[in-house]
Design a protein around this motif. Structure first.
Motif, PDB file in Angstrom:
ATOM      1  N   GLY A  21       0.889  -1.225  -0.034  1.00 18.14           N
ATOM      2  CA  GLY A  21      -0.055   0.003   0.004  1.00 18.14           C
ATOM      3  C   GLY A  21       0.648   1.369   0.001  1.00 18.14           C
ATOM      4  O   GLY A  21       0.467   2.175  -0.737  1.00 18.14           O
ATOM      5  N   VAL A  26     -10.615  -1.733  -1.305  1.00 23.05           N
ATOM      6  CA  VAL A  26      -9.150  -2.123  -1.119  1.00 23.05           C
ATOM      7  C   VAL A  26      -9.182  -3.575  -2.046  1.00 23.05           C
ATOM      8  O   VAL A  26     -10.057  -4.047  -2.281  1.00 23.05           O
ATOM      9  CB  VAL A  26      -8.798  -2.466   0.385  1.00 23.05           C
ATOM     10  CG1 VAL A  26      -8.871  -1.244   1.278  1.00 23.05           C
ATOM     11  CG2 VAL A  26      -9.792  -3.474   0.904  1.00 23.05           C
ATOM     12  N   ASN A  45      -4.278   0.123  -0.849  1.00 27.64           N
ATOM     13  CA  ASN A  45      -3.373   1.032  -1.708  1.00 27.64           C
ATOM     14  C   ASN A  45      -2.914   2.200  -0.998  1.00 27.64           C
ATOM     15  O   ASN A  45      -2.477   3.182  -1.763  1.00 27.64           O
ATOM     16  CB  ASN A  45      -4.214   1.446  -2.918  1.00 27.64           C
ATOM     17  CG  ASN A  45      -4.933   0.480  -3.754  1.00 27.64           C
ATOM     18  OD1 ASN A  45      -4.350  -0.563  -4.112  1.00 27.64           O
ATOM     19  ND2 ASN A  45      -6.123   0.374  -3.779  1.00 27.64           N
ATOM     20  N   TYR A  46      -3.025   2.201   0.325  1.00 24.94           N
ATOM     21  CA  TYR A  46      -2.195   3.037   1.200  1.00 24.94           C
ATOM     22  C   TYR A  46      -1.836   2.490   2.368  1.00 24.94           C
ATOM     23  O   TYR A  46      -2.390   1.192   2.588  1.00 24.94           O
ATOM     24  CB  TYR A  46      -3.122   4.165   1.421  1.00 24.94           C
ATOM     25  CG  TYR A  46      -4.537   3.544   2.100  1.00 24.94           C
ATOM     26  CD1 TYR A  46      -5.577   3.253   1.241  1.00 24.94           C
ATOM     27  CD2 TYR A  46      -4.621   3.507   3.485  1.00 24.94           C
ATOM     28  CE1 TYR A  46      -6.715   2.517   1.875  1.00 24.94           C
ATOM     29  CE2 TYR A  46      -5.778   2.998   3.948  1.00 24.94           C
ATOM     30  CZ  TYR A  46      -6.884   2.334   3.166  1.00 24.94           C
ATOM     31  OH  TYR A  46      -8.106   1.843   3.835  1.00 24.94           O
TER      32      TYR A  46
END
Ligand code: MF3
Ligand code: CO
Length: 249
Positions: free
Chosen positions: A136, A155, A171-172
């Protein structure tokens, strides 16, 4: 897992032949369903939590989970994320690509290229001993450095005999944080990246997710296996790239 995902790649390739101005997203859905069934598989999305179609078609400001419709006709300059899943011999494949419809504005192409590149940055981190947060963080760092924003509400995910398994794959995140990556895990990494703000709205149809500011979004997804030698990409953009040639993002 490889066979199911290769079939998704082939379906995305078949769809690449048909993405053009004047085509409805429902036509694309029918083409995908027939292609998947002709290859001895079943569309993974159809009936999943009541989802009515075989693919998700998300146009322009739609981020993901757009429902195909005969009323949604593609026009020159649009971009369309097509997300596709198959079940083959009991295993699930899942992959997505954002296509250009005819000639697209340079700044939109840049968003697409950056999102796709960030997917590969994430994949590089999918190695034994690293953690979900490393993936992420790589996606987020890459996209934010280029002025884009990362959707938080949706996600990526583990995958196998079911489409959505543990762990969640945001993705973080933070480097070195989250679940440990182990050999044999299969995960879908799927950056959903916005040109404007990260905020999204869930439409009343129960599925479609769009950007709040109605600026463009992009979405690319690969299914990968974590192997002792490194990440193996099980899905494939090779088939659609063969169709698109130099026009591929
Ligand atoms: N590919 C999507 C995902 O990764 C699945 C679409 S949801 C469905 O979560 F309901 F349409 F199947
Ligand atoms: Co997915």
């Amino acid at each position: 897992m490889r066979a199911a995902n290769q079939l998704v790649g082939m379906t995305l390739g078949e769809l690449a032949k048909h993405v053009a101005p004047g085509v409805s997203t429902l036509q694309l859905d029918k083409i995908a369903e027939e292609f998947i069934r002709d290859h001895g598989a079943v569309p993974a999305f159809l009936g999943y939590s009541g989802y009515p179609n075989s693919i998700c078609t998300s146009v322009n400001e739609q981020v993901v989970h757009g429902i195909p419709s005969s009323k949604n006709i593609l026009k020159e300059g649009d971009v369309i994320s097509i997300d596709c899943g198959t079940v083959l011999n009991g295993f699930v494949g899942d992959s997505a690509y954002t296509y250009c419809v005819g000639e697209v504005a340079p700044e939109v192409k840049k968003l697409l290229a950056t999102t796709k590149e960030s997917l590969y940055e994430g994949i590089k981190q999918a190695v034994v001993g690293k953690r979900i947060g490393d993936i992420g963080n790589a996606v987020q760092t890459y996209c934010e450095a280029r002025g884009y924003s990362v959707v938080r509400e949706l996600v990526g995910h583990g995958i196998g005999k079911r489409m959505h398994e543990e762990p969640e794959v945001p993705n973080y995140g933070r480097r070195g944080c989250g679940p440990l990556l182990k050999s044999g895990m299969c995960i879908c990494i799927e950056p959903m990246i916005n040109m404007g703000s990260k905020n999204v709205v869930f439409e009343k149809d129960g599925w479609t997710v769009r950007t709040k500011d109605r600026k463009c979004a992009a979405h690319f997804e690969h299914c990968i296996a974590i192997r002792p030698e490194g990440p193996e990409i099980l899905s494939s953009f090779k088939f659609l790239e063969e169709v698109l040639g130099n026009n591929a993002i």
